[in-house]
Design an enzyme around this catalytic site. Structure first.
Site, PDB file in Angstrom:
ATOM      1  N   THR A 364      78.262  27.932  28.822  1.00  0.00           N
ATOM      2  CA  THR A 364      78.015  29.232  27.947  1.00  0.00           C
ATOM      3  C   THR A 364      78.699  30.224  28.864  1.00  0.00           C
ATOM      4  O   THR A 364      79.430  29.993  30.052  1.00  0.00           O
ATOM      5  CB  THR A 364      76.612  29.491  28.211  1.00  0.00           C
ATOM      6  N   ASN A 384      78.099  25.636  23.709  1.00  0.00           N
ATOM      7  CA  ASN A 384      77.315  24.422  24.249  1.00  0.00           C
ATOM      8  C   ASN A 384      78.007  23.899  25.550  1.00  0.00           C
ATOM      9  O   ASN A 384      78.443  24.589  26.519  1.00  0.00           O
ATOM     10  CB  ASN A 384      76.908  23.429  23.332  1.00  0.00           C
ATOM     11  N   SER A 436      68.310  28.531  25.741  1.00  0.00           N
ATOM     12  CA  SER A 436      68.050  29.187  26.959  1.00  0.00           C
ATOM     13  C   SER A 436      68.680  30.134  27.478  1.00  0.00           C
ATOM     14  O   SER A 436      68.335  30.857  28.275  1.00  0.00           O
ATOM     15  CB  SER A 436      68.031  27.994  28.028  1.00  0.00           C
ATOM     16  N   GLY A 456      74.550  28.246  31.883  1.00  0.00           N
ATOM     17  CA  GLY A 456      74.159  27.096  32.702  1.00  0.00           C
ATOM     18  C   GLY A 456      73.278  26.398  32.006  1.00  0.00           C
ATOM     19  O   GLY A 456      72.066  25.603  32.751  1.00  0.00           O
TER      20      GLY A 456
END
Length: 572
Positions: A364, A384, A436, A456
């Site tokens: 990312t 991704n 995330s 990450g």
């Protein structure tokens, strides 16, 4: 999100006292090309959102492993004392099904959601930038896209790490899937050589001239849909035309007199960061004193909290348009107190015993910007894994994401990043996959104290909350806060702590003695800006190829009323 080389990352932002905010602007970017573009837009009188849009399109050219128009992300905006959260996450195609990655025996097909034509969700980046511009941009759209057109058409000198990464990836993709054509487009990259992308330049010109319709309708949409059909992919022209970016309420919680503002679902990041910080404070009260930074006691305390955070993530979090996410309940004081009381401060809680408490490559990238008026943007975007699905849309020149792996292919089966999922994040048509990504702003008394973010995968959450603790709890400056070794624990794999090089060997030995398995491996690429006594500090993680700049605004237009957004007359 990303996990390989240069997940890029980071972040910036901030609102300083009035005088300082009119004297300074700042950018924290994942590469020098995007930093130069963002600074140029600010110097022309554009605001932070203008600079973010221009940087995003530039990164689609110069950072192919993560910068994109074939992926999606989240943008957190601070403007005129208000915060706005834009969700331009990818969506599952209309023909997607819950069990599309399972074989006849009901087992997950290896790599099916990671590489090739079926790994991609409907891209959201272009629509997201368009929506941000309509509501908050001040310069003309074409002016913001043109720098990316120039970079694609005229080319840019390839950094050595990118050339090495592209060659390695092309070799790894050989023979994996007939649709994977990465090598033909990027396999010949040479360090220092000028790299041109004529197909991508043509696509960017259509976006420049036609706005979002230059991607989601017309020639570009037809190129995508035809390419999908020829390889038995799922994305159609109807999927592209129907895609929408969503304005959502950001997560906002009080912590130690600060206001933490972060990403809301379908991101798990904002809730997780808030939980981790609040549980940490409750645990400190139990201990009676603050553990030394990066001591075995400190690492263990945060690992214990992480087990609970990731258990909740797996059970409760998903796309709020499809699943009711109990945001308030997960952040409620009594619930945080109960979760904190569960922590074993002397030993490791048994992993199977950690269940939800209520009845995502790392490739990312993140950037942040602060303009002279105190407006700020924290933006995290992804395809991704590094280089996404490895598939380039022929004739359009851009890489497609492999974000379908961020769905739960099967309850109880981890994705690439080891994150578990369940029904809340199962695949459904037009649904957005859990993320995330955690673009975050820390505010103090109405001013921005800090803005942070990183790539990450699941380690994004770790990078963000530890950067906040490093600045607020331990008083570090911006550069030290992001270069100090970080560590990560997420429930599964069982009792495993991943840590960055530099963690003291005695601490590693102590943790292994407790029963942890230690795995040394770098992660993240924090880009952070800190407001220290009314002056800005900007920093990019030293292990990446980022570029952070704080510059005086004397060359900018005279101080005064910030320009009004171009869409203000229509309400954006």
């Amino acid at each position: 999100m990303r996990s390989f080389l240069f997940p890029i990352v980071l972040l910036c932002l901030l609102v300083t006292p009035a005088k300082a905010s009119q004297q300074q602007a700042a950018v924290a970017m994942p590469d020098t090309f995007s930093a130069a573009v963002a600074e140029s837009i600010l110097q022309r009188g554009g605001n932070a959102v203008d600079a973010a849009i221009a940087a995003q399109f530039a990164l689609a050219v110069t950072l192919p492993e993560a910068g994109n128009i074939g992926g999606g992300g989240f943008m957190l905006i601070h403007r005129d004392g208000q915060q706005y959260f834009l969700d331009y996450r990818e969506m599952a195609p209309g023909a997607a099904t819950r069990d599309m990655y399972l074989d006849e025996q009901g087992e997950v097909i290896p790599d099916a959601s990671i590489y090739g034509i079926l790994a991609s969700g409907v891209p959201g980046t272009v629509r997201g930038m368009w929506e941000a511009h309509q509501r908050h941009g001040t310069l003309e759209w074409a002016e913001l896209v043109q720098p990316a057109v120039d970079l694609a058409e005229k080319g840019f000198p390839v950094p050595e790490p990118l050339a090495r990464y592209a060659r390695s990836y092309a070799k790894r993709m050989e023979g994996k899937d007939p649709a994977i054509n990465f090598g033909r487009y990027f396999g010949s990259m040479e360090a220092g050589a000028v790299f041109r992308q004529p197909e991508l330049a043509a696509t960017l010109r259509r976006i420049r001239d036609e706005g979002a319709d230059g991607f989601y309708r017309g020639k570009t949409a037809k190129l995508i849909a035809d390419f999908m059909r020829s390889h038995r992919g799922l994305i159609t022209e109807a999927d592209l035309a129907a895609y929408e970016a969503r304005w959502r309420e950001p997560i906002a919680v009080d912590w130690r007199g600060y206001r933490i503002v972060s990403a809301s679902p379908p991101s798990s990041g904002g809730i997780a960061v808030a939980q981790w910080l609040k549980i940490y404070d409750r645990a400190l009260a139990r201990l009676g004193e603050k553990p030394a930074h990066n001591s075995a006691e400190y690492v263990h305390l945060l690992a214990e909290a992480g087990k609970r955070v990731f258990a909740d993530r797996a059970e409760y979090l998903g796309d709020p348009d499809f699943h009711q996410v109990p945001v308030s309940a997960l952040l409620e004081g009594e619930y945080i107190a109960r979760r904190s009381a569960e922590l074993d401060l002397a030993g490791i809680s048994p992993t199977p015993a950690i269940v939800p408490g209520l009845p995502e490559s790392e490739e990312t990238t993140h950037f942040s910007i602060v303009d002279r008026w105190g407006n700020a943007v924290s933006n995290t975007t992804t395809i991704n894994l590094g280089f996404g699905s490895g598939v380039v849309v022929e004739g359009a020149g851009f890489l497609l994401n492999d974000e379908m792996d961020d769905f739960s292919a099967k309850p109880g089966v981890a994705n690439f990043f080891g994150a578990m999922g369940g029904e809340a994040n199962e695949i459904r048509p037009h649904k957005r996959m859990l993320s995330s990504m955690s673009p975050t702003i820390v505010m103090e008394g109405g001013d921005i104290r800090m803005v942070t973010g990183s790539p990450g995968g699941t380690t994004i959450i770790t990078s963000v909350y530890q950067s906040i603790l490093n600045v607020i709890e331990f008083g570090m400056d911006a550069q030290r806060a992001i270069d100090t070794p970080r560590f990560h624990h997420q429930l599964w794999p069982k009792d495993q702590i991943r840590y960055q090089p530099g963690l003291d060997s005695a601490v590693v030995n102590d943790l292994e003695g407790m029963g942890y398995q230690l795995n040394e491996r770098g992660f993240g690429d924090l880009q952070v800006i800190v407001n220290r006594n009314g002056r800005l500090e900007a920093a990019s993680q030293s292990s990446g190829r980022g570029d952070s700049r704080v510059f005086a605004s004397e060359a900018l237009p005279e101080a005064g009323q910030a320009p009004q957004p171009v869409g203000a007359e229509t309400g954006g």
